[in-house]
Design an enzyme around this catalytic site. Structure first.
Site, PDB file in Angstrom:
ATOM      1  N   ARG A  88      12.044  -6.229   4.675  1.00 23.27           N
ATOM      2  CA  ARG A  88      11.936  -4.566   4.913  1.00 23.27           C
ATOM      3  C   ARG A  88      12.409  -4.157   6.513  1.00 23.27           C
ATOM      4  NH1 ARG A  88       5.981  -1.709   4.920  1.00 23.27           N
ATOM      5  NH2 ARG A  88       5.675  -2.644   7.048  1.00 23.27           N
ATOM      6  N   ARG A  97       0.362  -9.208  13.187  1.00 17.04           N
ATOM      7  CA  ARG A  97      -0.410  -8.158  12.286  1.00 17.04           C
ATOM      8  C   ARG A  97      -1.110  -8.661  11.328  1.00 17.04           C
ATOM      9  NH1 ARG A  97       4.986  -5.402  10.591  1.00 17.04           N
ATOM     10  NH2 ARG A  97       3.752  -3.938   9.311  1.00 17.04           N
ATOM     11  N   LYS A 150       0.927  -1.255  -0.054  1.00 20.98           N
ATOM     12  CA  LYS A 150      -0.171  -0.229  -0.221  1.00 20.98           C
ATOM     13  C   LYS A 150       0.898   1.188  -0.184  1.00 20.98           C
ATOM     14  CE  LYS A 150      -2.028  -1.144   3.985  1.00 20.98           C
ATOM     15  NZ  LYS A 150      -1.512  -2.561   4.098  1.00 20.98           N
ATOM     16  N   ARG A 210      -9.404   0.507   9.157  1.00 20.69           N
ATOM     17  CA  ARG A 210      -9.010  -0.990   9.385  1.00 20.69           C
ATOM     18  C   ARG A 210     -10.182  -1.365  10.239  1.00 20.69           C
ATOM     19  NH1 ARG A 210      -2.904   0.249   8.879  1.00 20.69           N
ATOM     20  NH2 ARG A 210      -1.818  -1.733   9.222  1.00 20.69           N
ATOM     21  N   ARG A 250      11.721  -0.778  12.134  1.00 23.30           N
ATOM     22  CA  ARG A 250      10.387  -0.826  12.691  1.00 23.30           C
ATOM     23  C   ARG A 250      10.412  -1.992  13.612  1.00 23.30           C
ATOM     24  NH1 ARG A 250       5.489   0.266   8.458  1.00 23.30           N
ATOM     25  NH2 ARG A 250       4.671  -1.010   9.999  1.00 23.30           N
TER      26      ARG A 250
HETATM   27  P1  AMP Z   1       0.984   0.180   8.988  1.00 22.29           P
HETATM   28  O1  AMP Z   1       2.162   1.208   8.801  1.00 22.29           O
HETATM   29  O2  AMP Z   1      -0.071   0.508   8.245  1.00 22.29           O
HETATM   30  O3  AMP Z   1       1.669  -1.317   8.712  1.00 22.29           O
HETATM   31  O4  AMP Z   1       0.763   0.200  10.592  1.00 22.29           O
HETATM   32  C1  AMP Z   1       1.523  -0.162  11.739  1.00 22.29           C
HETATM   33  C2  AMP Z   1       0.747  -0.108  12.918  1.00 22.29           C
HETATM   34  O5  AMP Z   1       0.144   1.247  13.135  1.00 22.29           O
HETATM   35  C3  AMP Z   1      -0.346  -0.899  12.670  1.00 22.29           C
HETATM   36  O6  AMP Z   1       0.095  -2.494  12.982  1.00 22.29           O
HETATM   37  C4  AMP Z   1      -1.220  -0.470  13.895  1.00 22.29           C
HETATM   38  O7  AMP Z   1      -0.849  -0.978  15.333  1.00 22.29           O
HETATM   39  C5  AMP Z   1      -1.085   1.022  13.661  1.00 22.29           C
HETATM   40  N1  AMP Z   1      -2.219   1.450  12.804  1.00 22.29           N
HETATM   41  C6  AMP Z   1      -2.329   2.200  11.638  1.00 22.29           C
HETATM   42  N2  AMP Z   1      -3.103   2.401  11.036  1.00 22.29           N
HETATM   43  C7  AMP Z   1      -4.198   2.182  12.009  1.00 22.29           C
HETATM   44  C8  AMP Z   1      -5.506   2.165  11.882  1.00 22.29           C
HETATM   45  N3  AMP Z   1      -6.368   2.652  10.776  1.00 22.29           N
HETATM   46  N4  AMP Z   1      -5.973   1.456  12.983  1.00 22.29           N
HETATM   47  C9  AMP Z   1      -5.701   1.047  14.008  1.00 22.29           C
HETATM   48  N5  AMP Z   1      -4.243   1.070  14.179  1.00 22.29           N
HETATM   49  C10 AMP Z   1      -3.607   1.466  13.193  1.00 22.29           C
END
Ligand code: AMP
Length: 190
Positions: free
Chosen positions: A128, A146, A14, A89, A134
């Site tokens: 990654r 996740r 994404k 989400r 991270r």
């Molecule tokens: P991402 O960078 O999209 O992989 O998000 C990393 C982490 O951020 C996720 O595993 C969640 O802990 C948190 N996070 C990101 N977007 C959301 C969302 N829309 N709702 C809840 N937690 C989020």
């Protein structure tokens, strides 16, 4: 406005694809994960709270996420449209997003989902993690958590957008450029 939700499990691509298409279509890219990571880096109270969940691969609670998200959208409304990456989400987040779009006299044009096998997701995220720094990319059991969170809480949103005829699934495997071509084809058709 063209407002696009990019969808798919962690590691589906994404963020990578959002960066590629945002300039081509002059859209504003909002990644909720990036906004949380920015807050963590700057040690804000939002960051301290979000970190507890993110480090374990869990979702940050809806109330916190929705409030933060609304603020970011509200301060960037002077664009041609948005790419939402990592939001919504959950169903409550999808409803909050529709409400926010409607109150600004616009709507979600499409949810475009990248379909990718779990084994490919895991190897992409481990790779990654070698450079991203991270915490949630650093360990296979957090990565699996996740992906589990995605299937438990997020995947259901496919139905939410399908019912409204706004869901488009594309193959997210293979080369980055191949996925970009598929993505652009859908966006051009909107
Ligand atoms: P991402 O960078 O999209 O992989 O998000 C990393 C982490 O951020 C996720 O595993 C969640 O802990 C948190 N996070 C990101 N977007 C959301 C969302 N829309 N709702 C809840 N937690 C989020």
């Amino acid at each position: 406005m063209k407002n696009i939700v990019l969808f798919g499990p962690p590691g589906a691509g994404k963020g990578t694809q959002a960066e590629i298409i945002k300039d081509a279509y002059n859209l504003f890219h909002i990644s909720t994960g990036d906004v949380f990571r920015y807050n963590i880096k700057n040690n804000t109270s939002l960051g301290i709270l979000a970190k507890q969940y993110m480090d374990k691969g869990e979702l940050v609670p809806d109330e916190v996420t929705i409030e933060m998200f609304n603020e970011v959208v509200a301060s960037n409304l002077d664009c041609n449209g948005f790419i939402f990456d990592g939001f919504p989400r959950t169903t409550s987040q999808a409803m909050a997003l529709d409400h926010l779009m409607n109150s600004n006299n616009t709507n979600i044009s499409a949810m475009i989902a990248f379909e990718v096998e779990d084994s490919i997701l895991i190897s992409r995220l481990i790779k990654r993690g070698e450079t991203s720094g991270r915490v949630d990319d650093s360990n296979e059991s957090i990565i699996k958590n996740r992906i589990k969170e995605y299937y438990k809480k997020t995947a259901i949103l496919k139905e939410y957008y399908q019912k409204q005829d706004r869901y488009y699934g594309i193959n997210g495997e293979g080369k980055i450029e191949e996925t970009s071509i598929r993505l652009r084809k859908v966006i051009d058709s909107l």
